[in-house]
Design a protein around this motif. Structure first.
Motif, PDB file in Angstrom:
ATOM      1  N   ARG A   1      11.085   6.041   2.689  1.00  0.00           N
ATOM      2  CA  ARG A   1      12.337   5.462   3.163  1.00  0.00           C
ATOM      3  C   ARG A   1      12.155   4.884   4.570  1.00  0.00           C
ATOM      4  NH1 ARG A   1      16.743   5.610   5.945  1.00  0.00           N
ATOM      5  NH2 ARG A   1      18.802   5.496   5.073  1.00  0.00           N
ATOM      6  N   LEU A   2      11.459   5.601   5.442  1.00  0.00           N
ATOM      7  CA  LEU A   2      11.212   5.113   6.803  1.00  0.00           C
ATOM      8  C   LEU A   2      10.380   3.830   6.788  1.00  0.00           C
ATOM      9  CD1 LEU A   2      10.571   8.437   8.749  1.00  0.00           C
ATOM     10  CD2 LEU A   2      12.517   6.869   9.007  1.00  0.00           C
ATOM     11  N   PHE A   3       9.366   3.782   5.911  1.00  0.00           N
ATOM     12  CA  PHE A   3       8.573   2.551   5.787  1.00  0.00           C
ATOM     13  C   PHE A   3       9.453   1.382   5.375  1.00  0.00           C
ATOM     14  CE2 PHE A   3       6.591  -0.233   2.566  1.00  0.00           C
ATOM     15  CZ  PHE A   3       5.820  -1.009   3.418  1.00  0.00           C
ATOM     16  N   LEU A   4      10.252   1.580   4.336  1.00  0.00           N
ATOM     17  CA  LEU A   4      11.101   0.491   3.850  1.00  0.00           C
ATOM     18  C   LEU A   4      12.127   0.075   4.900  1.00  0.00           C
ATOM     19  CD1 LEU A   4      11.687   1.687   0.187  1.00  0.00           C
ATOM     20  CD2 LEU A   4      10.155  -0.126   0.969  1.00  0.00           C
TER      21      LEU A   4
ATOM     22  N   THR B   1      19.414 -22.829   4.712  1.00  0.00           N
ATOM     23  CA  THR B   1      18.611 -22.455   3.541  1.00  0.00           C
ATOM     24  C   THR B   1      18.457 -20.950   3.364  1.00  0.00           C
ATOM     25  OG1 THR B   1      16.561 -22.589   4.808  1.00  0.00           O
ATOM     26  CG2 THR B   1      17.262 -24.584   3.620  1.00  0.00           C
ATOM     27  N   TYR B   2      18.998 -20.152   4.244  1.00  0.00           N
ATOM     28  CA  TYR B   2      18.843 -18.701   4.123  1.00  0.00           C
ATOM     29  C   TYR B   2      19.538 -18.182   2.882  1.00  0.00           C
ATOM     30  CZ  TYR B   2      19.377 -13.743   5.140  1.00  0.00           C
ATOM     31  OH  TYR B   2      19.356 -12.375   5.056  1.00  0.00           O
ATOM     32  N   CYS B   3      18.808 -17.426   2.077  1.00  0.00           N
ATOM     33  CA  CYS B   3      19.420 -16.848   0.876  1.00  0.00           C
ATOM     34  C   CYS B   3      19.284 -15.333   0.842  1.00  0.00           C
ATOM     35  CB  CYS B   3      18.852 -17.487  -0.393  1.00  0.00           C
ATOM     36  SG  CYS B   3      17.087 -17.293  -0.614  1.00  0.00           S
ATOM     37  N   GLY B   4      18.678 -14.754   1.862  1.00  0.00           N
ATOM     38  CA  GLY B   4      18.546 -13.302   1.926  1.00  0.00           C
ATOM     39  C   GLY B   4      17.151 -12.850   1.574  1.00  0.00           C
ATOM     40  N   TYR B   5      16.801 -11.681   2.045  1.00  0.00           N
ATOM     41  CA  TYR B   5      15.545 -11.058   1.634  1.00  0.00           C
ATOM     42  C   TYR B   5      15.810  -9.589   1.387  1.00  0.00           C
ATOM     43  CZ  TYR B   5      15.419 -11.449   6.773  1.00  0.00           C
ATOM     44  OH  TYR B   5      15.738 -11.523   8.091  1.00  0.00           O
ATOM     45  N   TRP B   6      15.313  -9.162   0.262  1.00  0.00           N
ATOM     46  CA  TRP B   6      15.567  -7.806  -0.218  1.00  0.00           C
ATOM     47  C   TRP B   6      14.277  -7.216  -0.752  1.00  0.00           C
ATOM     48  CZ3 TRP B   6      20.095  -5.968   1.141  1.00  0.00           C
ATOM     49  CH2 TRP B   6      21.109  -6.892   1.424  1.00  0.00           C
ATOM     50  N   CYS B   7      14.103  -5.946  -0.537  1.00  0.00           N
ATOM     51  CA  CYS B   7      12.902  -5.262  -1.010  1.00  0.00           C
ATOM     52  C   CYS B   7      13.120  -4.756  -2.439  1.00  0.00           C
ATOM     53  CB  CYS B   7      12.536  -4.121  -0.064  1.00  0.00           C
ATOM     54  SG  CYS B   7      10.942  -3.381  -0.469  1.00  0.00           S
TER      55      CYS B   7
ATOM     56  N   GLU C   1       0.821  -1.218   0.000  1.00  0.00           N
ATOM     57  CA  GLU C   1       0.000   0.000   0.000  1.00  0.00           C
ATOM     58  C   GLU C   1       0.857   1.273   0.000  1.00  0.00           C
ATOM     59  OE1 GLU C   1      -4.152   0.937   2.017  1.00  0.00           O
ATOM     60  OE2 GLU C   1      -2.530   0.729   3.494  1.00  0.00           O
ATOM     61  N   ARG C   2       1.927   1.277   0.778  1.00  0.00           N
ATOM     62  CA  ARG C   2       2.765   2.484   0.820  1.00  0.00           C
ATOM     63  C   ARG C   2       3.635   2.613  -0.426  1.00  0.00           C
ATOM     64  NH1 ARG C   2       4.420   2.784   6.780  1.00  0.00           N
ATOM     65  NH2 ARG C   2       2.507   2.065   7.676  1.00  0.00           N
ATOM     66  N   ILE C   3       3.961   1.499  -1.038  1.00  0.00           N
ATOM     67  CA  ILE C   3       4.685   1.571  -2.311  1.00  0.00           C
ATOM     68  C   ILE C   3       3.795   2.260  -3.339  1.00  0.00           C
ATOM     69  CG2 ILE C   3       5.734   0.230  -4.188  1.00  0.00           C
ATOM     70  CD1 ILE C   3       6.521  -1.887  -2.083  1.00  0.00           C
ATOM     71  N   ILE C   4       2.534   1.872  -3.385  1.00  0.00           N
ATOM     72  CA  ILE C   4       1.579   2.512  -4.295  1.00  0.00           C
ATOM     73  C   ILE C   4       1.414   3.992  -3.948  1.00  0.00           C
ATOM     74  CG2 ILE C   4      -0.901   2.612  -4.878  1.00  0.00           C
ATOM     75  CD1 ILE C   4       0.460   0.460  -6.455  1.00  0.00           C
TER      76      ILE C   4
ATOM     77  N   GLU D   1       9.521  -0.757   8.545  1.00  0.00           N
ATOM     78  CA  GLU D   1       8.251  -1.467   8.592  1.00  0.00           C
ATOM     79  C   GLU D   1       8.067  -2.537   7.516  1.00  0.00           C
ATOM     80  OE1 GLU D   1       4.849   1.209   9.032  1.00  0.00           O
ATOM     81  OE2 GLU D   1       6.268   2.774   9.654  1.00  0.00           O
ATOM     82  N   TRP D   2       8.780  -2.437   6.417  1.00  0.00           N
ATOM     83  CA  TRP D   2       8.563  -3.360   5.302  1.00  0.00           C
ATOM     84  C   TRP D   2       8.758  -4.818   5.725  1.00  0.00           C
ATOM     85  CZ3 TRP D   2      12.037  -6.749   3.006  1.00  0.00           C
ATOM     86  CH2 TRP D   2      11.539  -7.417   1.875  1.00  0.00           C
ATOM     87  N   TYR D   3       9.835  -5.099   6.432  1.00  0.00           N
ATOM     88  CA  TYR D   3      10.108  -6.482   6.844  1.00  0.00           C
ATOM     89  C   TYR D   3       8.961  -7.030   7.691  1.00  0.00           C
ATOM     90  CZ  TYR D   3      12.358 -10.500   8.996  1.00  0.00           C
ATOM     91  OH  TYR D   3      12.640 -11.766   9.441  1.00  0.00           O
ATOM     92  N   GLU D   4       8.515  -6.282   8.681  1.00  0.00           N
ATOM     93  CA  GLU D   4       7.410  -6.730   9.543  1.00  0.00           C
ATOM     94  C   GLU D   4       6.111  -6.879   8.758  1.00  0.00           C
ATOM     95  OE1 GLU D   4       7.017  -7.940  12.676  1.00  0.00           O
ATOM     96  OE2 GLU D   4       9.199  -7.950  12.670  1.00  0.00           O
ATOM     97  N   ALA D   5       5.919  -6.053   7.742  1.00  0.00           N
ATOM     98  CA  ALA D   5       4.713  -6.146   6.911  1.00  0.00           C
ATOM     99  C   ALA D   5       4.668  -7.454   6.133  1.00  0.00           C
ATOM    100  CB  ALA D   5       4.633  -4.957   5.956  1.00  0.00           C
ATOM    101  N   ASN D   6       5.792  -8.136   6.060  1.00  0.00           N
ATOM    102  CA  ASN D   6       5.887  -9.410   5.337  1.00  0.00           C
ATOM    103  C   ASN D   6       5.963 -10.608   6.280  1.00  0.00           C
ATOM    104  OD1 ASN D   6       6.216  -8.968   2.259  1.00  0.00           O
ATOM    105  ND2 ASN D   6       7.360  -7.312   3.228  1.00  0.00           N
TER     106      ASN D   6
END
Length: 191
Positions: free
Chosen positions: A129-132, A155-161, A113-116, A135-140
């Motif tokens: 920038r503050l959202f990303l 199995t960790y390969c990273g997570y990126w927005c 929603e905030r990306i939109i 808050e972005w990680y918790e939103a997922n």
């Protein structure tokens, strides 16, 4: 047709491996050209599918924008979920300009929603920038990769927005705008 189903399943498994490989490559610091080469392989396997998941479509579009890969022909024939963020990214990919109108439902409003809002100009760069960053990680939280850095199974390969970075690129942002933001692929933006 059994053979087609088996072929599609093979492409699905290989594309899943390549998806994870892209994230692992970026996490390991491989060059953007190497990641782009893997993305092209990923798109090749997606092209064989009749239907894409939300994550497959978002990954293909986000990384296609960031790495300037123009062949996204999979979206000409494959069904993909109806979602305003996917539609905005696809429209940008086709015309290389921010869509004048962005509307429709969001399948995952907590994370998109905030990306939109940022794409529409209703959210400032600082708030985005503050959202990303915060808050972005918790939103997922519902995503299967959430907390994967805590696993003990290797199995960790990273997570990126990548989707957040794609929106930033669409809005003409630069690396300096997101320096230090968590889970944000800063070097994929122009310097």
């Amino acid at each position: 047709d059994g053979d087609k189903a088996k072929t599609q399943m093979c492409h699905l498994f290989i594309s899943g491996f390549l998806h994870d490989m892209i994230y692992a490559q970026y996490s390991a610091g491989e060059s953007l050209q190497e990641i782009k080469d893997t993305l092209k392989q990923y798109l090749h396997h997606l092209n064989a599918l009749d239907e894409l998941s939300y994550d497959q479509a978002l990954t293909a579009l986000s990384l296609g924008i960031l790495l300037q890969v123009s062949d996204i022909s999979v979206f000409r024939h494959a069904k993909y979920p109806e979602d305003a963020l996917l539609d905005a990214f696809l429209a940008y990919h086709r015309r290389h300009v921010l869509p004048a109108v962005i509307e429709g439902n969001l399948l995952f409003p907590k994370s998109s929603e905030r990306i939109i809002s940022f794409l529409k100009g209703n959210l400032s760069l600082e708030d985005y920038r503050l959202f990303l960053d915060r808050e972005w990680y918790e939103a997922n939280r519902e995503e299967p990769w959430y907390g994967s850095d805590l696993r003990n199974d290797g199995t960790y390969c990273g997570y990126w927005c990548f989707s957040g970075a794609a929106a930033a690129m669409m809005k003409g942002c630069k690396q300096v705008d997101f320096q230090g933001a968590a889970n944000f692929p800063v070097d994929m933006l122009p310097a």
